[in-house]
Structures are given as structure tokens and as C-alpha cells.
Design an enzyme around this catalytic site. Structure first.
Site, PDB file in Angstrom:
ATOM      1  N   THR A  33       0.858  -1.184   0.000  1.00 37.77           N
ATOM      2  CA  THR A  33       0.000   0.000   0.000  1.00 37.77           C
ATOM      3  C   THR A  33       0.896   1.237   0.000  1.00 37.77           C
ATOM      4  O   THR A  33       1.973   1.243   0.605  1.00 37.77           O
ATOM      5  CB  THR A  33      -0.961   0.023   1.206  1.00 37.77           C
ATOM      6  OG1 THR A  33      -0.201   0.074   2.412  1.00 37.77           O
ATOM      7  CG2 THR A  33      -1.881  -1.187   1.201  1.00 37.77           C
ATOM      8  N   GLY A  34       0.439   2.279  -0.685  1.00 40.84           N
ATOM      9  CA  GLY A  34       1.304   3.446  -0.836  1.00 40.84           C
ATOM     10  C   GLY A  34       2.523   3.081  -1.667  1.00 40.84           C
ATOM     11  O   GLY A  34       3.640   3.525  -1.385  1.00 40.84           O
ATOM     12  N   SER A  90       4.841   5.867  -4.596  1.00 44.83           N
ATOM     13  CA  SER A  90       5.803   6.943  -4.312  1.00 44.83           C
ATOM     14  C   SER A  90       6.750   6.514  -3.195  1.00 44.83           C
ATOM     15  O   SER A  90       6.460   5.579  -2.436  1.00 44.83           O
ATOM     16  CB  SER A  90       5.003   8.196  -3.886  1.00 44.83           C
ATOM     17  OG  SER A  90       5.869   9.222  -3.456  1.00 44.83           O
ATOM     18  N   ILE A 120       9.010   5.380  -0.288  1.00 48.39           N
ATOM     19  CA  ILE A 120       9.461   4.102   0.278  1.00 48.39           C
ATOM     20  C   ILE A 120       8.715   2.927  -0.360  1.00 48.39           C
ATOM     21  O   ILE A 120       9.304   1.890  -0.683  1.00 48.39           O
ATOM     22  CB  ILE A 120       9.253   4.119   1.818  1.00 48.39           C
ATOM     23  CG1 ILE A 120      10.217   5.132   2.462  1.00 48.39           C
ATOM     24  CG2 ILE A 120       9.413   2.736   2.422  1.00 48.39           C
ATOM     25  CD1 ILE A 120       9.899   5.493   3.911  1.00 48.39           C
ATOM     26  N   GLY A 121       7.408   3.088  -0.557  1.00 48.68           N
ATOM     27  CA  GLY A 121       6.612   2.007  -1.158  1.00 48.68           C
ATOM     28  C   GLY A 121       7.039   1.719  -2.580  1.00 48.68           C
ATOM     29  O   GLY A 121       7.158   0.557  -2.987  1.00 48.68           O
ATOM     30  N   TYR A 132       0.744  12.236  14.816  1.00 48.75           N
ATOM     31  CA  TYR A 132       1.459  11.349  13.886  1.00 48.75           C
ATOM     32  C   TYR A 132       2.314  10.353  14.684  1.00 48.75           C
ATOM     33  O   TYR A 132       2.282   9.147  14.438  1.00 48.75           O
ATOM     34  CB  TYR A 132       2.343  12.181  12.955  1.00 48.75           C
ATOM     35  CG  TYR A 132       3.207  11.359  12.021  1.00 48.75           C
ATOM     36  CD1 TYR A 132       2.649  10.679  10.945  1.00 48.75           C
ATOM     37  CD2 TYR A 132       4.592  11.266  12.212  1.00 48.75           C
ATOM     38  CE1 TYR A 132       3.442   9.913  10.089  1.00 48.75           C
ATOM     39  CE2 TYR A 132       5.387  10.512  11.361  1.00 48.75           C
ATOM     40  CZ  TYR A 132       4.814   9.840  10.301  1.00 48.75           C
ATOM     41  OH  TYR A 132       5.587   9.087   9.448  1.00 48.75           O
TER      42      TYR A 132
HETATM   43  N1  LIG Z   1       9.828   9.862   4.502  1.00 47.63           N
HETATM   44  C1  LIG Z   1      10.170   9.704   5.761  1.00 47.63           C
HETATM   45  O1  LIG Z   1      11.123  10.328   6.246  1.00 47.63           O
HETATM   46  C2  LIG Z   1       9.412   8.740   6.633  1.00 47.63           C
HETATM   47  C3  LIG Z   1       9.891   8.505   7.915  1.00 47.63           C
HETATM   48  C4  LIG Z   1       9.229   7.617   8.748  1.00 47.63           C
HETATM   49  C5  LIG Z   1       8.100   6.967   8.300  1.00 47.63           C
HETATM   50  N2  LIG Z   1       7.634   7.220   7.051  1.00 47.63           N
HETATM   51  C6  LIG Z   1       6.437   6.486   6.634  1.00 47.63           C
HETATM   52  O2  LIG Z   1       6.686   5.843   5.414  1.00 47.63           O
HETATM   53  C7  LIG Z   1       5.460   5.623   4.711  1.00 47.63           C
HETATM   54  C8  LIG Z   1       5.641   6.043   3.265  1.00 47.63           C
HETATM   55  O3  LIG Z   1       5.929   7.414   3.231  1.00 47.63           O
HETATM   56  P1  LIG Z   1       6.887   8.082   2.141  1.00 47.63           P
HETATM   57  O4  LIG Z   1       7.886   8.867   2.861  1.00 47.63           O
HETATM   58  O5  LIG Z   1       7.302   7.075   1.158  1.00 47.63           O
HETATM   59  O6  LIG Z   1       5.868   9.150   1.533  1.00 47.63           O
HETATM   60  P2  LIG Z   1       5.317   9.416   0.067  1.00 47.63           P
HETATM   61  O7  LIG Z   1       6.410   9.419  -0.920  1.00 47.63           O
HETATM   62  O8  LIG Z   1       4.450  10.604   0.211  1.00 47.63           O
HETATM   63  O9  LIG Z   1       4.410   8.126  -0.220  1.00 47.63           O
HETATM   64  C9  LIG Z   1       3.214   7.912   0.438  1.00 47.63           C
HETATM   65  C10 LIG Z   1       2.450   6.865  -0.340  1.00 47.63           C
HETATM   66  O10 LIG Z   1       1.254   6.533   0.376  1.00 47.63           O
HETATM   67  C11 LIG Z   1       0.135   6.755  -0.481  1.00 47.63           C
HETATM   68  N3  LIG Z   1      -0.992   7.117   0.355  1.00 47.63           N
HETATM   69  C12 LIG Z   1      -1.119   8.172   1.209  1.00 47.63           C
HETATM   70  N4  LIG Z   1      -2.314   8.147   1.796  1.00 47.63           N
HETATM   71  C13 LIG Z   1      -2.949   7.058   1.327  1.00 47.63           C
HETATM   72  C14 LIG Z   1      -4.216   6.495   1.540  1.00 47.63           C
HETATM   73  N5  LIG Z   1      -5.103   7.060   2.369  1.00 47.63           N
HETATM   74  N6  LIG Z   1      -4.564   5.359   0.884  1.00 47.63           N
HETATM   75  C15 LIG Z   1      -3.689   4.788   0.030  1.00 47.63           C
HETATM   76  N7  LIG Z   1      -2.475   5.274  -0.235  1.00 47.63           N
HETATM   77  C16 LIG Z   1      -2.119   6.398   0.411  1.00 47.63           C
HETATM   78  C17 LIG Z   1       0.602   7.839  -1.451  1.00 47.63           C
HETATM   79  O11 LIG Z   1      -0.133   7.888  -2.655  1.00 47.63           O
HETATM   80  P3  LIG Z   1      -1.422   8.867  -2.786  1.00 47.63           P
HETATM   81  O12 LIG Z   1      -1.053  10.171  -2.153  1.00 47.63           O
HETATM   82  O13 LIG Z   1      -1.677   8.934  -4.256  1.00 47.63           O
HETATM   83  O14 LIG Z   1      -2.503   8.174  -2.047  1.00 47.63           O
HETATM   84  C18 LIG Z   1       2.018   7.351  -1.699  1.00 47.63           C
HETATM   85  O15 LIG Z   1       2.025   6.274  -2.612  1.00 47.63           O
HETATM   86  C19 LIG Z   1       4.412   6.397   5.498  1.00 47.63           C
HETATM   87  O16 LIG Z   1       3.671   5.510   6.306  1.00 47.63           O
HETATM   88  C20 LIG Z   1       5.230   7.351   6.354  1.00 47.63           C
HETATM   89  O17 LIG Z   1       4.533   7.722   7.524  1.00 47.63           O
HETATM   90  C21 LIG Z   1       8.259   8.091   6.202  1.00 47.63           C
END
Ligand SMILES: NC(=O)c1ccc[n+]([C@@H]2O[C@H](COP(=O)([O-])OP(=O)(O)OC[C@H]3O[C@@H](n4cnc5c(N)ncnc54)[C@H](OP(=O)(O)O)[C@@H]3O)[C@@H](O)[C@H]2O)c1
Length: 252
Positions: free
Chosen positions: A19-20, A23, A25-26, A162
Site C-alpha cells: 500500500t502506498g 511513491s 518508500i513504497g 502522527y
Molecule cells: N519519509 C520519511 O522520512 C518517513 C519517515 C518515517 C516513516 N515514514 C512512513 O513511510 C510511509 C511512506 O511514506 P513516504 O515517505 O514514502 O511518503 P510518500 O512518498 O508521500 O508516499 C506515500 C504513499 O502513500 C500513499 N498514500 C497516502 N495516503 C494514502 C491512503 N489514504 N490510501 C492509500 N495510499 C495512500 C501515497 O499515494 P497517494 O497520495 O496517491 O494516495 C504514496 O504512494 C508512510 O507511512 C510514512 O509515515 C516516512
């Protein structure tokens, strides 16, 4: 991934949902899984981003548009998986949203898509619970579930709601290890630190750099490697843990 890095086929023939996966990490994990031999289903709300991601990955990938906080969307996702395969081996429950509202400015609901308490809890907590629960009938014994938590779940950082949502996810990994032990399904959390994805602004990343022992932000591919490890038999005796991929930020 560097050109010289050899990718093993630890995940050959596996079926995964991320899921996710459109973009950050996913998406990096979807690339990694496919390189290691997996067929992946990726999700996200924005169809355009999803289409771009599917094109970029290029093979062994299907995009299923949907919001993890919408239970009908989750049913549609798993019906799609079921129609194409009889099982699921790996689930990376990764979709999440962030908000840095300090106490005093937290509001109940959201306007103009601004993120507030409802949305954070709906996506990060409720959405993740049902992402996992609804996947269970498709799992054969011996699968692997990985949940994206965060260093924010352990540290007193900006964005208490968060952080609390991510602490809940870490707790789910422990409890679900017990709930799923009879099915031999392992459940682990991965906790990224500051990772270079569209989720965090450049300003935020620059401001926080001094607090990272490794003095740099991480790449999504570095998290993807840890997720692939947890998904594979290389972690066959590991369950219920929180694996930090954080350059040390939550360890000091
Ligand atoms: N980046 C960091 O530094 C960091 C650190 C710790 C944890 N995380 C965690 O890592 C995970 C991925 O984040 P990322 O940094 O890779 O951010 P990102 O690049 O913004 O990716 C987020 C992904 O989740 C999807 N998404 C968001 N809300 C959603 C929903 N309600 N239903 C389905 N898909 C959804 C987005 O696509 P759409 O917007 O099109 O839905 C996107 O594919 C998150 O859980 C975040 O909290 C990130």
C-alpha cells in the site's frame, strides 16, 4: 541501487501487496521486490501517480487505485489479487500521512484536505488495521507482514498525533505476532528515520540533519532493502520486532 550491487532472488515467485506503492518508500520497495522475483500489487489514491509508478517498474506489477481508509477500496484491492492469484505471501502495509500540528493547533477534522486528527488516525491506524485484517484470508501459512512505523513513534518529535499513530503501529506488530502465530505469519515493523521522499519538505530535512548521527538523510532504497530482508526467509526467525532504518537518529 548501485550498478555493482548484486540483487539476489530471495523473493522468487512470491505475491506481494504494497500500500502506498506509488511513491517514496513504497515505490522503492516495489522496485526491489520485482528485482528479487516478486509479483506486486501497488496502491495509492492518485491514479496518475499510480500509472507512472507501474510504467516505471515495468513488469510484474499491477496498480490498484484506492484509499486504505476506505474499506470498500480495500475489498476491491483484495478481490483483484484473488482474481489473479490464489494467495498472498507478503504484505507491506506502508501507506501513511504526516502532520506536524503542535498541541494547541490540533483540530478534529480537515478542511481543504489539510491533515488533522481524523485523517491521521483514519489512514495510519484504522486504514492499516483493515489493510492487514482484510488480507488474512488470502495468506497461506508462513507469510510475512511488514508495517511501516516511524522513529516518530519513539521520539518526542514534532507532530504528536502522527507519532502516536506510529507508536500504535509498532504495538500492532507485537500483538499481531501473537494473533497470527498459529498461522506462522511473521509480523514486523520497519521504522524509517528521515528519508528523502515527497512526504517531507527539503527545509524539514535540512533542519533535522544535525540530529542524525550519520549526518545525512536516508534513501527510500535503503528502507526497501530492510523491507525485503523482513519479507524474505533471511529473517525466518524474526517476528514482532521494530527494525530501525534511521541513520541512528532514534538510537542515541
Ligand atoms: N519519509 C520519511 O522520512 C518517513 C519517515 C518515517 C516513516 N515514514 C512512513 O513511510 C510511509 C511512506 O511514506 P513516504 O515517505 O514514502 O511518503 P510518500 O512518498 O508521500 O508516499 C506515500 C504513499 O502513500 C500513499 N498514500 C497516502 N495516503 C494514502 C491512503 N489514504 N490510501 C492509500 N495510499 C495512500 C501515497 O499515494 P497517494 O497520495 O496517491 O494516495 C504514496 O504512494 C508512510 O507511512 C510514512 O509515515 C516516512
Amino acid at each position: 541501487m548501485t550498478q555493482t550491487e548484486l540483487v539476489t532472488k530471495r523473493l522468487e515467485g512470491k505475491i506481494a501487496v504494497i500500500t502506498g506503492g506509488s511513491s517514496g518508500i513504497g515505490l522503492a520497495t516495489a522496485h526491489r521486490f520485482v528485482q528479487e522475483g516478486t509479483y506486486v500489487f501497488i496502491t495509492g489514491r492518485r491514479q496518475n501517480e499510480l500509472d507512472k509508478a507501474v510504467k516505471q517498474i515495468g513488469r510484474n506489477v499491477v496498480g490498484v487505485q484506492g484509499d486504505v481508509s476506505n474499506l470498500a477500496d480495500l475489498d476491491r484491492l483484495y478481490n483483484t489479487v484473488k482474481q489473479q492469484n490464489d494467495r498472498l505471501d507478503i504484505l507491506f502495509a506502508n501507506a501513511g500521512v504526516v502532520d506536524f500540528a503542535p498541541l494547541g493547533s490540533i483540530t478534529e477534522s480537515h478542511f481543504d484536505d489539510k491533515i488533522r486528527i481524523d485523517k491521521i488516525l483514519n489512514v495510519n491506524v484504522k486504514g492499516l488495521v483493515f489493510t492487514v485484517q482484510k488480507a488474512l484470508p488470502l495468506f497461506h501459512d508462513g507469510g510475512s507482514i511488514i508495517l511501516t512505523a516511524s522513529v516518530a513513534g519513539s521520539k518526542g518529535a514534532h507532530g504528536s498525533v502522527y507519532g502516536a499513530s506510529k507508536a500504535a503501529i509498532r504495538s500492532f506488530a507485537r500483538s499481531w505476532t501473537v494473533d497470527l502465530k498459529h498461522r506462522k505469519i511473521r509480523v514486523n515493523a520497519v521504522s524509517p528515520g528521515v528519508i528523502s521522499t515527497p512526504m517531507l519538505s527539503d527545509q524539514f530535512k535540512t533542519n533535522i540533519l544535525n540530529t542524525v548521527p550519520m549526518k545525512r538523510v536516508g534513501n527510500p532504497e535503503e528502507v526497501a532493502k530492510a523491507v525485503a530482508f523482513l519479507a524474505s526467509d533471511d529473517s525466518s526467525y524474526i517476528t514482532g520486532i521494530e527494525l530501525f532504518v534511521d541513520g541512528g537518529i532514534a538510537q542515541i
